[in-house]
Design a protein around this motif. Structure first.
Motif, PDB file in Angstrom:
ATOM      1  N   MET B 225      -1.936  -2.819  -9.419  1.00 19.20           N
ATOM      2  CA  MET B 225      -1.817  -1.462  -8.929  1.00 19.20           C
ATOM      3  C   MET B 225      -1.674  -1.444  -7.417  1.00 19.20           C
ATOM      4  N   ALA B 226      -0.611  -0.812  -6.938  1.00 19.26           N
ATOM      5  CA  ALA B 226      -0.481  -0.583  -5.509  1.00 19.26           C
ATOM      6  C   ALA B 226      -1.415   0.553  -5.128  1.00 19.26           C
ATOM      7  N   THR B 227      -2.188   0.379  -4.086  1.00 18.53           N
ATOM      8  CA  THR B 227      -3.140   1.426  -3.709  1.00 18.53           C
ATOM      9  C   THR B 227      -3.354   1.436  -2.206  1.00 18.53           C
ATOM     10  N   HIS B 228      -3.775   2.597  -1.689  1.00 20.84           N
ATOM     11  CA  HIS B 228      -4.077   2.727  -0.267  1.00 20.84           C
ATOM     12  C   HIS B 228      -5.554   2.992  -0.031  1.00 20.84           C
ATOM     13  N   ASP B 229      -6.335   3.015  -1.114  1.00 21.12           N
ATOM     14  CA  ASP B 229      -7.704   3.482  -1.013  1.00 21.12           C
ATOM     15  C   ASP B 229      -8.660   2.297  -0.830  1.00 21.12           C
ATOM     16  N   PRO B 230      -9.223   2.091   0.372  1.00 25.82           N
ATOM     17  CA  PRO B 230     -10.077   0.926   0.591  1.00 25.82           C
ATOM     18  C   PRO B 230     -11.361   0.991  -0.230  1.00 25.82           C
ATOM     19  N   ALA B 231     -11.845   2.208  -0.518  1.00 27.10           N
ATOM     20  CA  ALA B 231     -13.092   2.338  -1.268  1.00 27.10           C
ATOM     21  C   ALA B 231     -12.912   1.889  -2.706  1.00 27.10           C
ATOM     22  N   ASP B 232     -11.666   1.831  -3.121  1.00 23.36           N
ATOM     23  CA  ASP B 232     -11.360   1.570  -4.505  1.00 23.36           C
ATOM     24  C   ASP B 232     -11.383   0.077  -4.843  1.00 23.36           C
ATOM     25  N   LEU B 233     -11.282  -0.765  -3.801  1.00 29.12           N
ATOM     26  CA  LEU B 233     -11.011  -2.179  -4.036  1.00 29.12           C
ATOM     27  C   LEU B 233     -12.110  -2.886  -4.827  1.00 29.12           C
ATOM     28  N   ALA B 234     -13.355  -2.373  -4.736  1.00 30.23           N
ATOM     29  CA  ALA B 234     -14.457  -3.037  -5.422  1.00 30.23           C
ATOM     30  C   ALA B 234     -14.247  -3.088  -6.934  1.00 30.23           C
ATOM     31  N   ARG B 235     -13.490  -2.146  -7.458  1.00 30.92           N
ATOM     32  CA  ARG B 235     -13.251  -2.099  -8.903  1.00 30.92           C
ATOM     33  C   ARG B 235     -12.344  -3.228  -9.378  1.00 30.92           C
ATOM     34  N   PHE B 236     -11.591  -3.809  -8.461  1.00 32.65           N
ATOM     35  CA  PHE B 236     -10.589  -4.782  -8.879  1.00 32.65           C
ATOM     36  C   PHE B 236     -11.151  -6.200  -8.849  1.00 32.65           C
ATOM     37  N   ASP B 237     -10.546  -7.060  -9.659  1.00 33.81           N
ATOM     38  CA  ASP B 237     -10.974  -8.454  -9.691  1.00 33.81           C
ATOM     39  C   ASP B 237     -10.338  -9.236  -8.551  1.00 33.81           C
ATOM     40  N   ARG B 238      -9.243  -8.740  -8.057  1.00 34.56           N
ATOM     41  CA  ARG B 238      -8.448  -9.543  -7.138  1.00 34.56           C
ATOM     42  C   ARG B 238      -7.651  -8.596  -6.251  1.00 34.56           C
ATOM     43  N   VAL B 239      -7.403  -9.026  -5.018  1.00 32.65           N
ATOM     44  CA  VAL B 239      -6.628  -8.193  -4.102  1.00 32.65           C
ATOM     45  C   VAL B 239      -5.477  -9.023  -3.559  1.00 32.65           C
ATOM     46  N   LEU B 240      -4.286  -8.488  -3.676  1.00 33.19           N
ATOM     47  CA  LEU B 240      -3.107  -9.104  -3.080  1.00 33.19           C
ATOM     48  C   LEU B 240      -2.716  -8.250  -1.891  1.00 33.19           C
ATOM     49  N   GLU B 241      -2.488  -8.889  -0.750  1.00 32.42           N
ATOM     50  CA  GLU B 241      -2.099  -8.104   0.412  1.00 32.42           C
ATOM     51  C   GLU B 241      -0.710  -8.533   0.870  1.00 32.42           C
ATOM     52  N   ILE B 242       0.139  -7.542   1.125  1.00 31.73           N
ATOM     53  CA  ILE B 242       1.440  -7.826   1.721  1.00 31.73           C
ATOM     54  C   ILE B 242       1.398  -7.322   3.152  1.00 31.73           C
ATOM     55  N   ARG B 243       1.621  -8.206   4.104  1.00 35.35           N
ATOM     56  CA  ARG B 243       1.624  -7.788   5.503  1.00 35.35           C
ATOM     57  C   ARG B 243       2.640  -8.632   6.243  1.00 35.35           C
ATOM     58  N   ALA B 244       3.514  -7.984   6.967  1.00 35.70           N
ATOM     59  CA  ALA B 244       4.513  -8.672   7.792  1.00 35.70           C
ATOM     60  C   ALA B 244       5.275  -9.728   6.993  1.00 35.70           C
ATOM     61  N   GLY B 245       5.672  -9.387   5.780  1.00 35.46           N
ATOM     62  CA  GLY B 245       6.531 -10.278   5.005  1.00 35.46           C
ATOM     63  C   GLY B 245       5.814 -11.407   4.308  1.00 35.46           C
ATOM     64  N   ALA B 246       4.470 -11.437   4.378  1.00 38.08           N
ATOM     65  CA  ALA B 246       3.740 -12.515   3.712  1.00 38.08           C
ATOM     66  C   ALA B 246       2.799 -11.930   2.667  1.00 38.08           C
ATOM     67  N   VAL B 247       2.672 -12.599   1.531  1.00 34.69           N
ATOM     68  CA  VAL B 247       1.774 -12.146   0.470  1.00 34.69           C
ATOM     69  C   VAL B 247       0.571 -13.076   0.426  1.00 34.69           C
ATOM     70  N   THR B 248      -0.634 -12.534   0.586  1.00 32.39           N
ATOM     71  CA  THR B 248      -1.828 -13.380   0.530  1.00 32.39           C
ATOM     72  C   THR B 248      -2.782 -12.858  -0.536  1.00 32.39           C
ATOM     73  N   THR B 249      -3.503 -13.796  -1.181  1.00 32.71           N
ATOM     74  CA  THR B 249      -4.473 -13.451  -2.204  1.00 32.71           C
ATOM     75  C   THR B 249      -5.852 -13.425  -1.574  1.00 32.71           C
ATOM     76  N   ARG B 250      -6.612 -12.353  -1.789  1.00 33.90           N
ATOM     77  CA  ARG B 250      -7.901 -12.239  -1.122  1.00 33.90           C
ATOM     78  C   ARG B 250      -9.097 -12.506  -2.030  1.00 33.90           C
ATOM     79  N   HIS B 251      -8.977 -12.268  -3.282  1.00 29.13           N
ATOM     80  CA  HIS B 251     -10.063 -12.595  -4.194  1.00 29.13           C
ATOM     81  C   HIS B 251      -9.455 -13.399  -5.321  1.00 29.13           C
ATOM     82  N   ALA B 252     -10.278 -14.052  -6.057  1.00 27.31           N
ATOM     83  CA  ALA B 252      -9.747 -14.681  -7.254  1.00 27.31           C
ATOM     84  C   ALA B 252     -10.567 -14.187  -8.421  1.00 27.31           C
ATOM     85  N   CYS B 253      -9.986 -14.166  -9.600  1.00 32.61           N
ATOM     86  CA  CYS B 253     -10.789 -13.804 -10.755  1.00 32.61           C
ATOM     87  C   CYS B 253     -10.525 -14.792 -11.863  1.00 32.61           C
TER      88      CYS B 253
END
Lengths: 274, 261
Positions: B225-253
């Protein structure tokens, strides 16, 4: 009083040409109203106008070359649809203007061909319709087209509905919205060719647009829109024929279109707002 | 008489469909997810195939049943990534697999919900029929919908739409429409849900129904799910971030087996 009115209704039925015209109008009306639902819902009224007008060069060309006018008309309509699609696929040319170009080019070609044939009078029926001159052969063509178009619409109902409502989801499921659009254009060309005898090349669009636009005001689902459209086309077509029978000043094609517009006006004024 | 015609057209439709086995429509897919639901290596893609790339050389994977948030500033390529995974945009280079296969159209296991669905305005359609469209994935060409009524009822109930089932679609509010589209994805039998900012412009009630649907029934779906809500992130198992053309994984599940496998 009632007997006089009954007389007005029954008297024309003793004329074989009037009965043939009634059957032709009923078949053509049903075909156009069902196809028209998609024409109106997908905002394809302009392309349907282009297809119906482009029948003119097809029929005149076929008469000059000496083959079936129906084949000539179908070829011209398909050429218009293909040409508009091809022009619109080039960069920097919108579909709207591509259709406009094809419409005027084909119609101009038709006018030029009519000059070649040296007789404008013979083509008045082609431009404005001559349903009272429908013969048994024409009736067979109209019936066969109606059967083909209605079968196509029934068989592809869910694909056409999905592609018309949500193009992206249709392509996600693999239902090929571009193919559906081409199928629909081909069906419209087929329907237009068979209905050109009823109201003429200039007015056939009316049979696609007016009954279906009435249906859209009244129906909540696509089959309901089609059903209301068929009702409107039948009522308008039959009353238009009677009108032109009893008032010879009104040509049959014009009478049919005017009588179809009446239910649209009523629906526009009195349909519940949704 | 009408029953005869219904039977006749059905059988004719089935016969024609049997002649066309290669059409890429409604291929039955077994719902088995093993290992990675989404896998990408060296993935480069842009909104258009011949345009500039939104991100380059992305490497990531998402195990089955994992709920992933996709974050990043506006215009960073979140929508592009979801559209690539859905098969709507071909990648410019790199390898990508969704539910075991390269993304392609005509796959019932992958569902995609656009940020702004492009629906034809004023189309005469009731909510039940919209949701039923999900079952098209299980019908062939020429076939009318005749199975899947239970799934439709269930989906309508779970997304709180039972009372709206006979309403015209264009009378729905934004949140109700979003729920109806999610119900359609559920009826489709999708395991991988690709959602592009589904909460944009939703009221609290609609959002709660959607969250309950996505998060409170085990790990039946792999959600991205694409989202803009920082408060929402705790619900997810994993966070993918796209910034300046690079995709990074922030959590693992850890992986989860799909419950309805």
């Amino acid at each position: 009083m009632t007997t006089a009115m009954l007389e007005l209704l029954l008297e024309p039925l003793s004329e074989p040409f009037f009965v043939r015209a009634l059957v032709a109008v009923a078949l053509g009306g049903v075909t156009c109203a069902c196809l028209g639902a998609y024409v109106v819902l997908r905002r394809m009224a302009f392309v349907s106008t282009a297809l119906t007008h482009s029948i003119l060069p097809g029929v005149v060309g076929a008469l000059l070359l000496g083959f079936s006018p129906y084949l000539g008309a179908l070829a011209a309509a398909l050429l218009t649809a293909g040409g508009a699609a091809w022009l619109a696929s080039r960069k920097g040319s919108s579909e709207d203007s591509a259709i406009g170009v094809m419409l005027s080019v084909m119609f101009a070609a038709g006018v030029a061909l009519m000059q070649q044939a040296n007789s404008w009078r013979d083509f008045a029926g082609l431009l404005f319709g001559s349903v009272v001159a429908v013969g048994a052969e024409d009736l067979a063509v109209i019936a066969a087209t109606a059967a083909g178009v209605l079968f196509g619409l029934r068989a592809l109902h869910k694909e056409l509905e999905l592609a018309s409502f949500d193009e992206e989801y249709a392509s996600l499921l693999g239902a090929r919205p571009a193919l559906m659009r081409m199928v629909l254009l081909a069906l419209v060309a087929l329907g237009a060719v068979s209905c050109v005898r009823l109201v003429g090349a200039l007015l056939t669009t009316a049979l696609f647009v007016i009954p279906a636009a009435t249906g859209v005001l009244l129906g909540r689902t696509v089959p309901q829109v089609m059903a209301w459209g068929v009702g409107c086309a039948l009522a308008g077509g039959v009353s238009g024929l009677y009108l032109s029978y009893h008032l010879p000043a009104v040509p049959s094609g014009a009478g049919i279109v005017l009588c179809c517009a009446l239910p649209y006006l009523l629906a526009r004024l009195f349909a519940p707002r949704r | 008489m009408s029953r005869f015609w219904t039977r006749f057209t059905r059988q004719l439709g089935d016969a024609v469909f049997a002649l066309l086995p290669t059409l890429p429509y409604a291929r039955p897919e077994k719902p088995v997810c093993a290992g990675d639901a989404v896998f990408a290596r060296g993935l480069t893609a842009g909104a258009r195939t011949d345009g500039p790339a939104a991100f380059r050389d992305a490497d990531f994977s998402i195990p089955c049943g994992c709920r992933t948030a996709l974050i990043g500033p506006n215009g960073s390529g979140k929508s592009t990534l979801l559209r690539v995974l859905a098969g709507l945009v071909p990648p410019q280079s790199g390898e990508v697999r969704v539910a075991g296969f390269a993304p392609a159209l005509g796959r019932s296991r992958v569902a995609y919900l656009a940020q702004r669905p492009q629906l034809t305005e004023g189309f005469p359609l009731i909510v039940r029929r919209l949701v039923q469209m999900g079952t098209y994935a299980h019908h062939g060409w020429f076939e009318e919908c005749r199975h899947g009524d239970e799934a439709v009822d269930q989906a309508l109930a779970r997304l709180g739409l039972t009372e709206l089932a006979d309403r015209p679609v264009h009378a729905l509010s934004g949140g109700q429409l979003q729920r109806a589209l999610l119900a359609r994805a559920f009826v489709q039998g999708a395991e991988v849900l690709l959602l592009d900012e589904p909460y944009a412009a939703l009221d609290a009630a609609s959002r709660e129904i959607i969250e309950r649907f996505l998060f409170e029934q085990g790990h039946a779906f792999t959600v991205m799910m694409a989202t803009h809500d920082p408060a929402d992130l705790a619900r997810f198992d994993r966070v993918l971030e796209i910034r300046a053309g690079a995709v990074t994984t922030r959590h693992a599940c850890a992986g989860h087996d799909h419950r309805h496998a």
